[in-house]
Design a protein around this motif. Structure first.
Motif, PDB file in Angstrom:
ATOM      1  N   PHE A   1       3.789  14.391  -3.067  1.00  0.00           N
ATOM      2  CA  PHE A   1       4.666  14.772  -2.226  1.00  0.00           C
ATOM      3  C   PHE A   1       5.275  13.531  -1.349  1.00  0.00           C
ATOM      4  O   PHE A   1       6.585  13.441  -0.955  1.00  0.00           O
ATOM      5  CB  PHE A   1       4.003  15.723  -1.260  1.00  0.00           C
ATOM      6  CG  PHE A   1       5.001  16.420  -0.041  1.00  0.00           C
ATOM      7  CD1 PHE A   1       6.030  17.503  -0.469  1.00  0.00           C
ATOM      8  CD2 PHE A   1       4.975  15.814   1.031  1.00  0.00           C
ATOM      9  CE1 PHE A   1       6.858  17.689   0.353  1.00  0.00           C
ATOM     10  CE2 PHE A   1       5.689  16.524   2.088  1.00  0.00           C
ATOM     11  CZ  PHE A   1       6.698  17.469   1.619  1.00  0.00           C
ATOM     12  N   SER A   2       4.445  12.612  -1.042  1.00  0.00           N
ATOM     13  CA  SER A   2       4.710  11.280  -0.031  1.00  0.00           C
ATOM     14  C   SER A   2       5.808  10.595  -0.767  1.00  0.00           C
ATOM     15  O   SER A   2       6.513   9.968  -0.315  1.00  0.00           O
ATOM     16  CB  SER A   2       3.544  10.699   0.400  1.00  0.00           C
ATOM     17  OG  SER A   2       2.779  10.067  -1.038  1.00  0.00           O
ATOM     18  N   ALA A   3       5.357  10.452  -2.110  1.00  0.00           N
ATOM     19  CA  ALA A   3       6.139   9.363  -2.983  1.00  0.00           C
ATOM     20  C   ALA A   3       7.703  10.351  -3.477  1.00  0.00           C
ATOM     21  O   ALA A   3       8.485   9.435  -3.933  1.00  0.00           O
ATOM     22  CB  ALA A   3       5.652   9.217  -4.091  1.00  0.00           C
ATOM     23  N   GLY A   4       7.828  11.425  -3.301  1.00  0.00           N
ATOM     24  CA  GLY A   4       8.777  12.306  -3.787  1.00  0.00           C
ATOM     25  C   GLY A   4       8.863  12.458  -5.248  1.00  0.00           C
ATOM     26  O   GLY A   4       9.872  12.577  -5.847  1.00  0.00           O
ATOM     27  N   CYS A   5       7.808  12.477  -5.885  1.00  0.00           N
ATOM     28  CA  CYS A   5       7.839  12.580  -7.331  1.00  0.00           C
ATOM     29  C   CYS A   5       7.453  14.110  -7.667  1.00  0.00           C
ATOM     30  O   CYS A   5       6.806  14.699  -6.923  1.00  0.00           O
ATOM     31  CB  CYS A   5       6.954  11.653  -7.947  1.00  0.00           C
ATOM     32  SG  CYS A   5       5.270  11.858  -7.766  1.00  0.00           S
ATOM     33  N   CYS A   6       7.549  14.597  -9.012  1.00  0.00           N
ATOM     34  CA  CYS A   6       7.202  15.757  -9.299  1.00  0.00           C
ATOM     35  C   CYS A   6       7.858  16.870  -8.539  1.00  0.00           C
ATOM     36  O   CYS A   6       7.193  17.717  -7.876  1.00  0.00           O
ATOM     37  CB  CYS A   6       5.804  15.765  -9.084  1.00  0.00           C
ATOM     38  SG  CYS A   6       4.791  14.662 -10.151  1.00  0.00           S
TER      39      CYS A   6
ATOM     40  N   VAL B   1       0.886  -1.143   0.048  1.00  0.00           N
ATOM     41  CA  VAL B   1      -0.027   0.162  -0.008  1.00  0.00           C
ATOM     42  C   VAL B   1       0.868   1.223  -0.031  1.00  0.00           C
ATOM     43  O   VAL B   1       1.934   1.546   0.809  1.00  0.00           O
ATOM     44  CB  VAL B   1      -0.865   0.200   1.115  1.00  0.00           C
ATOM     45  CG1 VAL B   1      -1.797   1.218   1.152  1.00  0.00           C
ATOM     46  CG2 VAL B   1      -1.845  -1.240   1.064  1.00  0.00           C
ATOM     47  N   HIS B   2       0.816   1.981  -1.044  1.00  0.00           N
ATOM     48  CA  HIS B   2       1.738   3.263  -1.209  1.00  0.00           C
ATOM     49  C   HIS B   2       1.016   4.440  -0.898  1.00  0.00           C
ATOM     50  O   HIS B   2      -0.418   4.717  -1.228  1.00  0.00           O
ATOM     51  CB  HIS B   2       2.159   3.439  -2.557  1.00  0.00           C
ATOM     52  CG  HIS B   2       2.903   2.221  -3.069  1.00  0.00           C
ATOM     53  ND1 HIS B   2       4.187   1.949  -2.944  1.00  0.00           N
ATOM     54  CD2 HIS B   2       2.465   1.174  -3.921  1.00  0.00           C
ATOM     55  CE1 HIS B   2       4.557   0.778  -3.509  1.00  0.00           C
ATOM     56  NE2 HIS B   2       3.385   0.422  -4.172  1.00  0.00           N
ATOM     57  N   THR B   3       1.240   5.335  -0.205  1.00  0.00           N
ATOM     58  CA  THR B   3       0.616   6.535   0.283  1.00  0.00           C
ATOM     59  C   THR B   3       0.207   7.422  -1.066  1.00  0.00           C
ATOM     60  O   THR B   3      -0.668   7.916  -1.251  1.00  0.00           O
ATOM     61  CB  THR B   3       1.407   7.353   1.019  1.00  0.00           C
ATOM     62  OG1 THR B   3       2.278   6.767   1.970  1.00  0.00           O
ATOM     63  CG2 THR B   3       0.879   8.672   1.575  1.00  0.00           C
ATOM     64  N   TYR B   4       1.022   7.246  -2.054  1.00  0.00           N
ATOM     65  CA  TYR B   4       0.809   7.821  -3.339  1.00  0.00           C
ATOM     66  C   TYR B   4      -0.747   7.023  -3.822  1.00  0.00           C
ATOM     67  O   TYR B   4      -1.567   7.951  -4.267  1.00  0.00           O
ATOM     68  CB  TYR B   4       1.862   7.441  -4.553  1.00  0.00           C
ATOM     69  CG  TYR B   4       1.519   8.047  -5.766  1.00  0.00           C
ATOM     70  CD1 TYR B   4       1.895   9.428  -6.271  1.00  0.00           C
ATOM     71  CD2 TYR B   4       1.301   7.183  -6.815  1.00  0.00           C
ATOM     72  CE1 TYR B   4       1.841   9.831  -7.539  1.00  0.00           C
ATOM     73  CE2 TYR B   4       1.265   7.589  -8.132  1.00  0.00           C
ATOM     74  CZ  TYR B   4       1.235   8.973  -8.461  1.00  0.00           C
ATOM     75  OH  TYR B   4       0.995   9.565  -9.720  1.00  0.00           O
ATOM     76  N   GLY B   5      -0.607   6.045  -3.931  1.00  0.00           N
ATOM     77  CA  GLY B   5      -1.833   5.295  -4.445  1.00  0.00           C
ATOM     78  C   GLY B   5      -3.127   5.517  -3.454  1.00  0.00           C
ATOM     79  O   GLY B   5      -4.216   5.848  -3.970  1.00  0.00           O
ATOM     80  N   VAL B   6      -2.943   5.556  -2.152  1.00  0.00           N
ATOM     81  CA  VAL B   6      -3.617   6.070  -1.324  1.00  0.00           C
ATOM     82  C   VAL B   6      -4.513   7.390  -1.603  1.00  0.00           C
ATOM     83  O   VAL B   6      -5.768   7.618  -1.612  1.00  0.00           O
ATOM     84  CB  VAL B   6      -3.520   5.928   0.211  1.00  0.00           C
ATOM     85  CG1 VAL B   6      -4.638   6.352   1.104  1.00  0.00           C
ATOM     86  CG2 VAL B   6      -3.342   4.266   0.596  1.00  0.00           C
ATOM     87  N   MET B   7      -3.614   8.273  -1.913  1.00  0.00           N
ATOM     88  CA  MET B   7      -4.141   9.910  -2.082  1.00  0.00           C
ATOM     89  C   MET B   7      -4.855   9.873  -3.270  1.00  0.00           C
ATOM     90  O   MET B   7      -5.690  10.590  -3.374  1.00  0.00           O
ATOM     91  CB  MET B   7      -2.902  10.824  -1.782  1.00  0.00           C
ATOM     92  CG  MET B   7      -2.403  10.649  -0.526  1.00  0.00           C
ATOM     93  SD  MET B   7      -3.543  11.184   0.671  1.00  0.00           S
ATOM     94  CE  MET B   7      -4.097  12.540   0.398  1.00  0.00           C
ATOM     95  N   LEU B   8      -4.192   9.205  -4.427  1.00  0.00           N
ATOM     96  CA  LEU B   8      -4.736   9.413  -5.682  1.00  0.00           C
ATOM     97  C   LEU B   8      -6.149   8.861  -5.523  1.00  0.00           C
ATOM     98  O   LEU B   8      -7.292   9.344  -6.072  1.00  0.00           O
ATOM     99  CB  LEU B   8      -4.202   8.412  -6.675  1.00  0.00           C
ATOM    100  CG  LEU B   8      -2.829   9.322  -7.237  1.00  0.00           C
ATOM    101  CD1 LEU B   8      -2.117   8.547  -8.258  1.00  0.00           C
ATOM    102  CD2 LEU B   8      -3.164  10.653  -7.685  1.00  0.00           C
TER     103      LEU B   8
END
Length: 438
Positions: free
Chosen positions: A236-241, A95-102
């Motif tokens: 932001f949680s994944a450190g992308c963009c 479970v990725h924070t990125y996916g959860v937020m999306l």
């Protein structure tokens, strides 16, 4: 890979049984929705469909169930080991924070859009009862609410396909060597591609269901900003963009961790670096820490970026562009929600959003530091025009990104649409240009 919030594994028998039960319940719920939302066959063209028969409900439920079972089978094979299911990979469920937020952003946007649709198409009718009385009932709003929820599925598919296609096009030089990687689970997504794909899906859905596309767009487009507000927090949680390197003393900046510091929700080391760290760890350029200036050669006071991040375990201080855009999207959502009260014609809110978002995105792009997102320099280089690419340095102000180019096109389209709709509204109201006498 993306940093993991929590990783569920299914090595114990009880956990495997729980996962099977969850998958079975999900398939049953999908089939039930097919049964509940089945539609009857219209008696004649243009007439409302008759109530569905039991056979029509059953066929709809079976078709939904088959699709749900296929998705469940794919997911179970990925999560469970081969000892629990044939061909199992045993990857568990990360479970990725990125996916959860999306996902949170998408569900929130879809729910708000459905509520707005019910209010937009509210139509009251007097329904008598057996006692000779009756009550006023909204006969159209709930139907449009259900239609918006149905549309959200098509928007999800169109958005995912569009965002993936644009990502592949922007990074085509990486996929040209092995085109099969286009279909891999790895890789990234591009918002503008998702926006284009979702817009096409919404257009065809509106045509099929006899809905005014511009009216639908006015209703739904502000909720895109609401979804993006939450989605950018996932970035932001994944450190992308991520943003460009900030100079010393910058008040708003962020450090993204490497694998030695990135932890999951339980405080355990996840063993995966943020995407920003992975990129800077391979960056052979130099940086002057005091000013944040990026150089392609060694100079007094400059240090190689890859060496700096390896020593500190985090990225250099960078602008938190994800937060910048998240706040901007929230402001845009609230402003357009307020502006809907004063719209004069269909398409007004849609055009304003196109222009405002293009301006917001172009501004945020000025602070971006991830060259992976695609720039004019990278495009020229991938086309083999290395001489022209050298004339457009990565750090040059005129090295616009792919998103900035699309923003310019989108702003132009929005301004043109707004002008045409204002002019048409004026002509309809009788205040258009007066024809010259013969």
């Amino acid at each position: 890979m993306l940093p993991v919030l929590v990783h569920f594994t299914f090595t114990a028998l009880w956990s495997q049984l729980v996962l099977f039960a969850v998958a079975l319940a999900a398939v049953g719920y999908i089939a039930y929705n097919g049964w509940r939302n089945a539609e009857g066959t219209p008696k004649a063209q243009g007439e409302k469909p008759a109530p569905p028969t039991s056979q029509e409900r059953l066929m709809r439920a079976l078709s939904y169930g088959v699709i749900g079972a296929g998705l469940a089978w794919f997911g179970l094979r990925y999560a469970l080991p081969a000892s629990a299911i044939p061909g199992g990979k045993g990857e568990g469920i990360p479970v990725h924070t990125y996916g959860v937020m999306l996902a949170t952003g998408f569900i929130t946007a879809a729910s708000v859009a459905a509520r707005l649709a019910q209010e937009e198409w509210r139509k009251l009718a007097w329904v008598p009862d057996a006692q000779g009385g009756g009550q006023w009932v909204d006969v159209e709003g709930p139907r449009k609410r259900e239609a918006m929820l149905d549309l959200s599925f098509y928007l999800l598919v169109g958005g995912l396909v569009g965002s993936r296609v644009l990502f592949v096009l922007v990074n085509w030089k990486d996929y040209a060597r092995d085109w099969t990687q286009v279909f891999s689970l790895g890789g990234g997504l591009v918002f503008y591609g998702g926006l284009i794909g979702a817009a096409l899906a919404a257009y065809f859905f509106a045509r099929k269901n006899d809905m005014d596309f511009l009216r639908l767009a006015d209703l739904a487009i502000p909720t895109v900003s609401l979804g993006q507000c939450l989605g950018r927090l996932g970035c932001f949680s994944a450190g992308c963009c991520w943003g460009d390197v900030a100079s010393a003393g910058t008040r708003f900046m962020a450090h993204f961790p490497g694998s030695g510091l990135a932890r999951d929700i339980f405080g355990q080391l996840g063993g995966v670096s943020s995407l920003a760290y992975q990129s800077q760890a391979q960056d052979a350029r130099y940086v002057v820490e005091a000013t944040g200036e990026i150089l392609h050669h060694s100079a007094p006071g400059a240090v190689r970026i890859s060496e700096w991040v390896a020593q500190h375990g985090t990225t250099l201080p960078v602008y938190p562009t994800q937060i910048f855009e998240s706040v901007g999207q929230l402001v845009l959502f609230l402003a357009l929600l307020f502006a809907r009260r004063y719209r004069r014609f269909h398409g007004q809110i849609f055009a304003l959003w196109l222009m405002c978002y293009a301006a917001l995105r172009t501004t945020v792009e000025l602070f971006r530091g991830d060259t992976e997102r695609g720039t004019l320099h990278g495009l020229l280089e991938s086309l083999g025009a290395r001489g022209l690419a050298d004339a457009v340095p990565l750090e040059a102000w005129f090295n616009i990104s792919t998103s900035q180019f699309i923003s310019l096109c989108m702003f132009t389209f929005g301004a043109t649409l707004l002008y045409q709709r204002i002019r048409r509204a004026g002509e309809v109201a009788g205040v258009g240009p007066t024809p010259s006498p013969a």
